[in-house]
Design a protein around this motif. Structure first.
Motif, PDB file in Angstrom:
ATOM      1  N   SER A   1      30.485  68.563  67.032  1.00  0.00           N
ATOM      2  CA  SER A   1      29.289  69.217  66.584  1.00  0.00           C
ATOM      3  C   SER A   1      28.318  68.863  67.855  1.00  0.00           C
ATOM      4  O   SER A   1      28.441  67.836  68.388  1.00  0.00           O
ATOM      5  CB  SER A   1      28.575  68.538  65.241  1.00  0.00           C
TER       6      SER A   1
ATOM      7  N   ALA B   1      32.575  65.736  72.389  1.00  0.00           N
ATOM      8  CA  ALA B   1      31.983  65.120  70.909  1.00  0.00           C
ATOM      9  C   ALA B   1      33.136  64.734  70.225  1.00  0.00           C
ATOM     10  O   ALA B   1      34.131  65.401  70.419  1.00  0.00           O
ATOM     11  CB  ALA B   1      30.931  65.830  70.149  1.00  0.00           C
ATOM     12  N   PRO B   2      33.192  63.487  69.476  1.00  0.00           N
ATOM     13  CA  PRO B   2      34.351  63.323  68.523  1.00  0.00           C
ATOM     14  C   PRO B   2      34.447  64.138  67.455  1.00  0.00           C
ATOM     15  O   PRO B   2      33.437  64.845  66.913  1.00  0.00           O
ATOM     16  CB  PRO B   2      34.345  61.742  68.254  1.00  0.00           C
TER      17      PRO B   2
ATOM     18  N   ASP C   1      34.642  65.038  63.784  1.00  0.00           N
ATOM     19  CA  ASP C   1      34.118  64.271  62.627  1.00  0.00           C
ATOM     20  C   ASP C   1      34.105  65.499  61.456  1.00  0.00           C
ATOM     21  O   ASP C   1      33.095  66.438  61.598  1.00  0.00           O
ATOM     22  CB  ASP C   1      32.770  63.852  62.883  1.00  0.00           C
TER      23      ASP C   1
ATOM     24  N   GLY D   1      21.044  56.810  57.169  1.00  0.00           N
ATOM     25  CA  GLY D   1      21.091  55.567  58.148  1.00  0.00           C
ATOM     26  C   GLY D   1      21.806  54.258  57.468  1.00  0.00           C
ATOM     27  O   GLY D   1      22.685  53.633  57.613  1.00  0.00           O
TER      28      GLY D   1
ATOM     29  N   ILE E   1      25.424  55.361  55.344  1.00  0.00           N
ATOM     30  CA  ILE E   1      26.473  55.239  56.079  1.00  0.00           C
ATOM     31  C   ILE E   1      26.677  53.996  56.839  1.00  0.00           C
ATOM     32  O   ILE E   1      28.179  53.800  57.005  1.00  0.00           O
ATOM     33  CB  ILE E   1      25.897  56.307  57.291  1.00  0.00           C
ATOM     34  N   THR E   2      25.764  53.431  57.174  1.00  0.00           N
ATOM     35  CA  THR E   2      26.359  51.891  57.757  1.00  0.00           C
ATOM     36  C   THR E   2      26.594  50.975  56.647  1.00  0.00           C
ATOM     37  O   THR E   2      27.375  49.989  56.891  1.00  0.00           O
ATOM     38  CB  THR E   2      25.202  51.314  58.515  1.00  0.00           C
TER      39      THR E   2
ATOM     40  N   TYR F   1      25.276  65.859  56.032  1.00  0.00           N
ATOM     41  CA  TYR F   1      26.103  65.025  56.582  1.00  0.00           C
ATOM     42  C   TYR F   1      26.319  63.350  55.965  1.00  0.00           C
ATOM     43  O   TYR F   1      27.297  63.257  56.007  1.00  0.00           O
ATOM     44  CB  TYR F   1      25.293  64.773  58.129  1.00  0.00           C
TER      45      TYR F   1
ATOM     46  N   LYS G   1      29.742  61.952  54.670  1.00  0.00           N
ATOM     47  CA  LYS G   1      30.096  60.619  55.411  1.00  0.00           C
ATOM     48  C   LYS G   1      30.402  59.604  54.365  1.00  0.00           C
ATOM     49  O   LYS G   1      31.377  58.801  54.479  1.00  0.00           O
ATOM     50  CB  LYS G   1      29.018  60.208  56.439  1.00  0.00           C
TER      51      LYS G   1
ATOM     52  N   GLY H   1       5.610  45.113  60.549  1.00  0.00           N
ATOM     53  CA  GLY H   1       7.148  45.714  61.243  1.00  0.00           C
ATOM     54  C   GLY H   1       7.854  46.616  60.006  1.00  0.00           C
ATOM     55  O   GLY H   1       7.524  46.247  58.869  1.00  0.00           O
ATOM     56  N   ARG H   2       8.581  47.386  60.290  1.00  0.00           N
ATOM     57  CA  ARG H   2       9.406  48.103  59.407  1.00  0.00           C
ATOM     58  C   ARG H   2      10.446  47.105  58.789  1.00  0.00           C
ATOM     59  O   ARG H   2      10.990  46.497  59.644  1.00  0.00           O
ATOM     60  CB  ARG H   2       9.910  49.292  60.178  1.00  0.00           C
TER      61      ARG H   2
ATOM     62  N   GLY I   1      13.760  45.395  57.358  1.00  0.00           N
ATOM     63  CA  GLY I   1      15.095  45.636  57.464  1.00  0.00           C
ATOM     64  C   GLY I   1      16.052  45.918  56.053  1.00  0.00           C
ATOM     65  O   GLY I   1      15.276  46.104  55.166  1.00  0.00           O
ATOM     66  N   PRO I   2      17.282  46.005  56.153  1.00  0.00           N
ATOM     67  CA  PRO I   2      17.889  46.257  55.069  1.00  0.00           C
ATOM     68  C   PRO I   2      17.676  45.585  53.849  1.00  0.00           C
ATOM     69  O   PRO I   2      17.959  45.815  52.873  1.00  0.00           O
ATOM     70  CB  PRO I   2      19.447  46.338  55.552  1.00  0.00           C
ATOM     71  N   ASP I   3      17.461  44.129  54.257  1.00  0.00           N
ATOM     72  CA  ASP I   3      17.028  43.258  52.984  1.00  0.00           C
ATOM     73  C   ASP I   3      15.846  43.589  52.258  1.00  0.00           C
ATOM     74  O   ASP I   3      15.699  42.768  51.229  1.00  0.00           O
ATOM     75  CB  ASP I   3      17.140  41.815  53.772  1.00  0.00           C
TER      76      ASP I   3
END
Lengths: 430, 459
Positions: free
Chosen positions: A62, A89-90, A92, A249, A252-253, A314, A318, A359-360, A362-364
């Motif tokens: 893509s 591009a790989p 996917d 984000g 997916i991670t 997407y 994913k 600050g934004r 984090g995931p926690d």
């Protein structure tokens, strides 16, 4: 210009260039904006824009591009660039375009501007700033924005969306002798300029608060207590939860703390949170998602139970999860039953948080920052405006610990939000 | 198309007016856990005119660049200015300035890489990380390139052409400790096309290995202890302090709206060890990350000496505010896209280096912290600020100790800069900054490390 014909050309040329899947979105927009400076209208700005976004997928590879030109020659050049980008591009399999849907042409909002009303609204605001709010300084921007989006893809999808609204934003602070306050800001998308701008996004209330903030005091000490998050501030916290745990984000991670929590209780039972882009009360709603699907309303959290993520196509492909009916914004939080006065009355020790400067998270979900334009509350009463005060806590605990929600809400045009009373946050001063 | 001779339009421009043809081009490739989640090349360009009449401004823009649209934007901007001027209560003479001609093209002279070569490079970096450090929870590799090309003329006959490329290459790593995520990243790159920054994966292996080692230390890190501490802010944090917490308070539009700096001109606002400058384009004959020679109002750019030996000396201006304050205009007006009006913006903001070595500074602290990297920052027109610290270490008895977990630092810029007791002799610059203020704009930040007292969030 016949934009549909131009998109037909773009799709056909992408197919000829070997594209298995192709999508093109053309947005034609205009802005008429007035800016104030020193309590007078200083600048009139008119812009005409065109944006053409092309998505090209060949053998699951893509590539995308956006240009702000719309001739066949520009499209030819853009496609050459796409072919080159996609080659390396790989592969996917999650890369895709939106599914076929019957043609629809959506129209919403104010499609013809009243620029005299725009000028008059700002002059009224300037008059109030010179009389009622003499100690307040700030620059305001009021614009009329109209756009027409055309979306086509190789699944024979063709959609149109025309929309328009007035958009207001003001940043301000107060000064009295050598006393100054933190800046504050508010804004909203609106459909009707008959209401005064001081009534938009709580502007008048916030300017009165700002004048009180000239007497702000630093909080001394540290405690774990209550927080009443104002509607101005709540939108930011909802966006933090989205990016930390609900969107592409984070899922997916795999870093999302809520990745396995659909159907489970994640918040207080009195918390219900929707993403309703179709809501007629929102001046800045939308009918077509960024990835080309017809948007639908959805409920993210219902009575404390997680009902939906905010995943794009997407992200869904994913993660193997379901694509969301839209992917965010247009947040509506259901009202509670108490007045703001009642919420404040229930606080033994805490703060009214009008703006969070930090600050934004984090995931926690951990957050820490400065409580701006905020007030100290003790024994059910607002005591004094605060300076130099930090607030820290956790996003996920914050929604689990909700104790009350106001019955009044504020319509910002892109969200409708109440005041929320929660607990378990750390408030620390000097 | 951008680099065309616009002289023929000067006669159509009322005094005072500007005409700008501009294109911004971006190229982004982002790998997340080996998946290419963004692969995009985009460009946004067009033409705009801005006309000044009786103290009011009219602005108009069009995306298409042609003789017809250039004439149209001049006409529309004039019409907008005339409309507002008709309502003006006082008149103001048009601005005047010397006619200058400047042309600066910072494109690379090297052979440009093909798309395959760029992809191969990014993949090789991603492959190196995944194969060398398979225990990571996630990894991110992002190449983000920007090119700004501007061609401006003014009714005074000034001509300015500027082509400025920037490369930001980011590597991020995530791990976890008993389910608690821990992340750290590193930014590479700077002014210029990517060919001047990227070579082979071998050249970044050491930096990636160091990043992983630092991440592992952070993953075993301790909480910082809350309170006022002696700290060393490395260049990354000293630069953001100079820009966010102090720099914005001396932008004349924010001074006009009540920023703290308004009452402090020619007064002591910082330690005598502190001199802070917003550099136009170079320092010690070295070109800086965002070199601006003529601003978007056609004004020749000069360094703005904001603090000299602790004394506040100068604000940053555009034509309007320089006239209003009766100050020298150092050429700080810049616009992000063709469709944007110029605003007062910083360029390359830094504290000047001092005489101490970093080692001496660390050795001078008995119990404190060394903060290396920031995650984000917020500041106020009061000078009050709060920055996230993504990487930091304890200092115990003059030596670096354990890494610390994410924390925050906060304070008031004037007080923190007044508490500076040592300034390092080393100058580092970052070109990755993007400042937000109605419009985004790329900025350079930098400086030496400073020793000061600061409030640490911690626990």
């Amino acid at each position: 210009m016949d934009y549909k014909k131009l998109l037909d050309y773009a799709i056909e040329e992408m197919k000829k260039a070997g594209g298995d899947k192709a999508q093109a979105t053309l947005t034609v927009s205009e802005k008429h904006e007035l800016n104030t400076e020193s309590k007078t209208v200083k600048l009139m700005r008119s812009t005409d824009e065109i944006h053409l976004s092309l998505k090209f997928i060949k053998e699951n590879r893509s590539a995308s591009t956006t240009i702000n030109k719309a001739t066949e020659k520009d499209i030819d050049e853009a496609i050459l660039k796409l072919v080159d980008l996609s080659k390396s591009a790989p592969m996917d399999e999650a890369n895709d375009i939106s599914d076929f849907a019957e043609f629809q042409a959506f129209k919403h909002g104010v499609l013809e501007p009243d620029m005299d009303a725009v000028y008059a609204a700002l002059e009224t605001l300037n008059h109030e700033l010179k009389t009622t709010f003499e100690k307040v300084s700030g620059d305001a921007v009021l614009s009329y924005d109209r756009s027409h989006k055309y979306l086509m893809n190789s699944n024979n999808l063709y959609l149109e969306e025309a929309k328009g609204s007035y958009n207001f934003m003001m940043m301000f602070a107060a000064k009295d002798g050598d006393k100054i306050t933190s800046f504050n800001y508010t804004g909203a998308s609106i459909l009707d300029l008959r209401q005064k701008l001081t009534e938009v996004g709580l502007l008048g209330d916030l300017m009165h608060q700002t004048i009180k903030e000239l007497e702000a005091q630093p909080f001394k000490g540290k405690f774990v207590g209550d927080v009443i998050i104002t509607p101005n501030c709540l939108d930011e916290f909802l966006n933090y939860i989205n990016s930390s745990a609900l969107s592409d984000g984070a899922l997916i991670t795999g870093s999302s703390k809520l990745k396995d929590k659909i159907g489970e209780k994640i918040a207080s039972p009195n918390f219900t949170w929707h993403s309703n882009p179709l809501c007629e009360d929102l001046a800045h709603g939308y009918r077509v998602t960024g990835d080309g699907f017809i948007a639908e309303d959805l409920t993210i959290v219902e009575n404390g139970v997680l009902k939906s993520f905010l995943l794009s196509q997407y992200g869904a492909n994913k993660t193997g999860k379901e694509r969301s009916k839209n992917y965010g914004g247009a947040y509506i939080v259901e009202p509670g039953e108490q007045s703001l006065e009642d919420l404040i009355g229930n606080v033994e020790k805490g703060i009214l948080l009008s703006r969070f400067s930090g600050g934004r998270p984090g995931p926690d979900g951990g957050f820490a920052g400065v409580a701006k334009n905020s007030f100290y509350i003790e024994n059910g009463k607002i005591q004094y405006p605060l300076s130099d005060t930090m607030i820290s806590g956790n996003l996920f605990e914050l929604i689990e610990n909700i104790k009350g929600i106001s019955n009044k809400r504020v319509n910002y045009g892109s969200s409708i939000l109440p005041w929320i009373h929660s607990t378990g946050t750390t408030i620390s001063g000097q | 198309m951008i680099k065309q001779d616009l002289s023929k339009y000067v006669s159509q421009l009322e005094k005072y007016s500007e005409l700008r043809v501009q294109e911004n081009r971006s190229f982004t490739m982002a790998y997340m856990n080996g998946n290419l989640v963004r692969n995009d090349k985009s460009a946004t360009g067009g033409v705009s005119a801005r006309v000044f009449k009786d103290g009011k401004w009219g602005f108009a823009s069009q995306a298409e660049i042609s003789e017809e649209t250039i004439n149209k934007v001049i006409e529309s901007a004039t019409k907008n200015a005339t409309f507002l001027a008709s309502k003006a209560e006082v008149s103001q003479a048009p601005f005047e300035s010397d006619k200058v001609e400047e042309s600066h093209d910072y494109s690379t002279n090297q052979r440009r890489w093909t798309q395959d070569e760029v992809t191969e490079y990014l993949k090789s970096v991603d492959d190196y990380i995944s194969s060398t450090y398979p225990d990571l929870v996630s990894r991110t590799v992002v190449l983000s390139c920007l090119e700004m090309e501007k061609n401006t003329i003014t009714s005074d006959g000034t001509k300015s052409y500027w082509l400025w490329p920037r490369t930001v290459f980011y590597v991020g790593m995530n791990t976890q400790n008993e389910g608690v995520p821990c992340e750290l990243g590193e930014v590479f790159g700077g002014r210029g096309h990517f060919e001047e920054h990227l070579t082979t994966v071998d050249d970044v292996k050491d930096k990636i290995d160091q990043l992983y080692a630092d991440l592992m230390k952070k993953n075993e890190g301790v909480d910082a202890i809350a309170g006022l501490h002696d700290v060393i802010l490395d260049a990354d944090l000293a630069g953001i302090l100079a820009h966010e917490a102090f720099g914005h308070t001396v932008e004349a539009d924010l001074v006009r709206n009540g920023s703290i700096a308004g009452d402090y001109l020619n007064k002591q606002v910082a330690s005598p060890l502190v001199s802070l400058i917003d550099f136009a384009h170079s320092y010690n004959d070295e070109l800086l990350p965002v070199p601006v020679h003529v601003d978007d109002e056609g004004v020749v750019c000069k360094d703005a000496v904001i603090i000299e030996n602790g004394i506040l000396k100068q604000f940053m201006h555009n034509r309007d505010s320089a006239f209003e304050f009766n100050h020298e205009n150092t050429g700080n007006a810049r616009a992000w896209e063709y469709k944007d009006e110029p605003l007062i913006r910083m360029r390359n903001t830094a504290i000047l280096p001092g005489e101490s070595s970093l080692e001496e500074m660390i050795a001078s602290i008995e119990d404190g912290y060394y903060f290396k990297k920031t995650s984000n920052g917020q500041a106020d027109t009061t000078g009050e600020f709060m920055f996230g610290v993504a990487e930091g270490y304890e200092i115990k008895n003059g030596k670096l100790g354990k890494a610390i977990k994410n924390t925050t630092i906060s304070g008031r810029a004037f007080e923190v800069l007044s508490s500076v007791t040592m300034v390092s002799n080393e100058m580092k610059w970052s070109a990755a900054g993007m400042c937000g203020k109605k419009q985004p704009i790329p900025v350079g930040m930098g400086g030496p490390a400073i020793k000061c007292k600061i409030n640490v969030g911690g626990k």
